[in-house]
Structures are given as structure tokens and as C-alpha cells.
Design an enzyme around this catalytic site. Structure first.
Site, mmCIF file in Angstrom:
data_model
loop_
_atom_site.group_PDB
_atom_site.id
_atom_site.type_symbol
_atom_site.label_atom_id
_atom_site.label_comp_id
_atom_site.label_asym_id
_atom_site.label_seq_id
_atom_site.Cartn_x
_atom_site.Cartn_y
_atom_site.Cartn_z
ATOM 1 C CE LYS A 11 -4.996 1.847 2.897
ATOM 2 N NZ LYS A 11 -4.195 1.031 3.244
ATOM 3 C CG ASP A 29 -2.155 -1.112 1.188
ATOM 4 O OD1 ASP A 29 -1.642 -2.256 0.444
ATOM 5 O OD2 ASP A 29 -3.155 -0.927 1.648
ATOM 6 C CE LYS A 31 -7.208 -1.125 2.970
ATOM 7 N NZ LYS A 31 -6.197 -1.579 3.191
#
Length: 247
Positions: free
Chosen positions: A173, A99, A207
Site C-alpha cells: 500500500k 493495514d 493499494k
């Protein structure tokens, strides 16, 4: 709804941030990893220096829980070289998901080529090693228009450089959960920001991270279309309880 398979159980505080010793903080991470194993969550999201320990615990338990870690956390302003070094180490230590914090400050300054190169190289490294890659855009630091533009930029870089079969392995995300907002404004995923991301990231998955604290909020996000939810309250959410967690 089998909600556990959407939940990335998350603990990203350093010992200093948690007001603990290094060893005390490590024990908390161990507890989160064990809970993820026991509860069957999708993934445990931890700092890079905890990945090797988590990999051993999960392997020893013969568990299917995957391991995610953060790269360039949390400001996103580290150089591309530093981010790739950090990501390579995480891969060696056994991470499944990378990430990256996108350099959204460079994006806001108009340094688009820098951001494009970061997305291209970081994504390539992850995909070359069969990892899931996520790009954190920090919605609380962006205007709605900037969320549209950065989500679209990430999508366009991926579509231009990778095969369609890879699209589901590259997420956009929402948040780190560590951005400091003014006037107690939300610093994580909100329904309006997630809707904007979904509309402009597709076909890449989204996300929602930070701010999802109840089962109902999690279901709402899933119904909107998110594929993963990052939360430090995974067990409470799975059990239908409300958490006062700050992530």
C-alpha cells in the site's frame, strides 16, 4: 465500471487532529460507517479504537461492508511487539483488514532484518486469522529506488514464507496520508509511484491510498492495475464528483 468495490472509504483522524471532541469525532466515524453501508463500498477504514463500534453497526445492518484498521499508525516506528498486540486487539474487535505501517525509517537505515521480521510476523498473524494484510510503505518518504527495494523486499518475504494461494491477501500500500511533505509535494499515491510499486510488488496486489480525489483518477489507478483505493472521498468519487479532501 463497478468502482465501489475498489473503494476503501477512509477516516483516520483523531479527535485532536480533527479539532473536535472525542464524541464529535466518534459521530463522524459513525457517519462514514453508515455511508459505507448505504453506498455498498468495499470497506470502511478506521482507527483501531473504532473497530468494535463499526462491527456492531455493520452486523446490525446485515451489511457485507468489511472493516479495515491501521496498525502502527502513522509513523510505523512502533516495536513489532506493540504492532502485534494492536493487531490482535483489532482482530478480536472484528477487523477484516490489517493495514500495518511498515517501519520504513528502519528500512532506510539499513535495518533490513528488523523489517523482514516485522513483515513475516505481521503477515503470519493476519493470514492465520484469515485476514487481509496490507503493508504501507509511505512512498512520499522514499526515493524511487527505495520504493523499488521495499516493495521487492515485502514481495520476497511473502513468496518465501507463504503459499501462492495467500499472495492475493497481502497488499503493498502506498501511503498513510499523514506524512508531512515539503513544498506541497504529494504525500499519497501518484501515478509514477504506483507504477513502480506494481512493477516490483507483483504477484502481490497494490493499494493506492491518498491523493485519489476524482472518479477519473480512480479509474486511472484501476486501469494501471491497483486492486484497492483508499480515500476519504469515496462517495464523491463514486458519484463522479471531485473532492477537496486531503486524503
Amino acid at each position: 465500471m463497478k468502482i465501489k468495490q475498489y473503494l476503501d472509504s477512509t477516516y483516520l483522524k483523531t479527535a485532536e487532529q480533527a479539532g473536535l471532541t472525542v464524541e464529535e469525532n466518534k459521530e463522524i466515524v459513525k457517519g462514514f460507517v453508515q455511508e459505507a453501508i448505504d453506498e455498498g463500498f468495499k470497506l470502511i477504514m478506521i482507527r483501531p479504537d473504532m473497530v468494535a463500534m463499526a462491527r456492531k453497526m455493520i452486523n446490525d445492518a446485515n451489511s457485507k461492508v468489511t472493516i479495515g484498521t491501521v496498525i502502527g499508525f502513522h509513523e510505523g516506528t512502533k516495536s513489532l511487539e506493540d504492532k502485534l498486540i494492536e493487531a490482535n486487539k483489532a482482530i478480536i474487535d472484528g477487523a477484516d483488514d490489517l493495514d500495518y505501517v511498515c517501519n520504513y525509517e528502519a528500512f532506510k537505515k539499513g535495518e533490513i532484518d528488523l523489517v523482514k521480521k516485522e513483515i513475516l510476523e505481521g503477515t503470519k498473524l493476519g493470514l492465520d486469522h484469515h485476514k487481509i494484510v496490507k503493508w504501507i510503505i509511505e512512498v512520499a518518504a522514499l526515493t524511487d529506488m527505495q520504493i523499488i527495494q521495499l516493495s521487492t523486499l515485502i514481495k520476497n518475504v511473502v513468496i518465501a514464507n507463504f503459499k501462492e494461494e495467500n499472495y492475493q491477501s497481502v497488499f503493498v500500500k502506498s501511503s498513510t496520508g499523514f506524512f508531512k511533505t515539503e513544498n506541497n509535494l504529494p504525500n499519497g499515491a501518484t501515478v509514477p509511484s504506483i507504477i513502480i510499486m506494481l512493477e516490483n510488488s507483483s504477484p502481490l496486489p497494490v493499494k493506492a491510498a491518498g491523493g485519489v480525489r476524482t472518479y477519473e483518477e480512480a479509474v486511472q489507478m484501476i486501469n494501471l492495475g491497483v486492486k484497492r483505493i483508499g480515500t476519504s472521498a469515496a462517495k464523491a468519487i463514486a458519484n463522479g464528483a471531485e473532492s477537496n479532501s486531503d486524503y
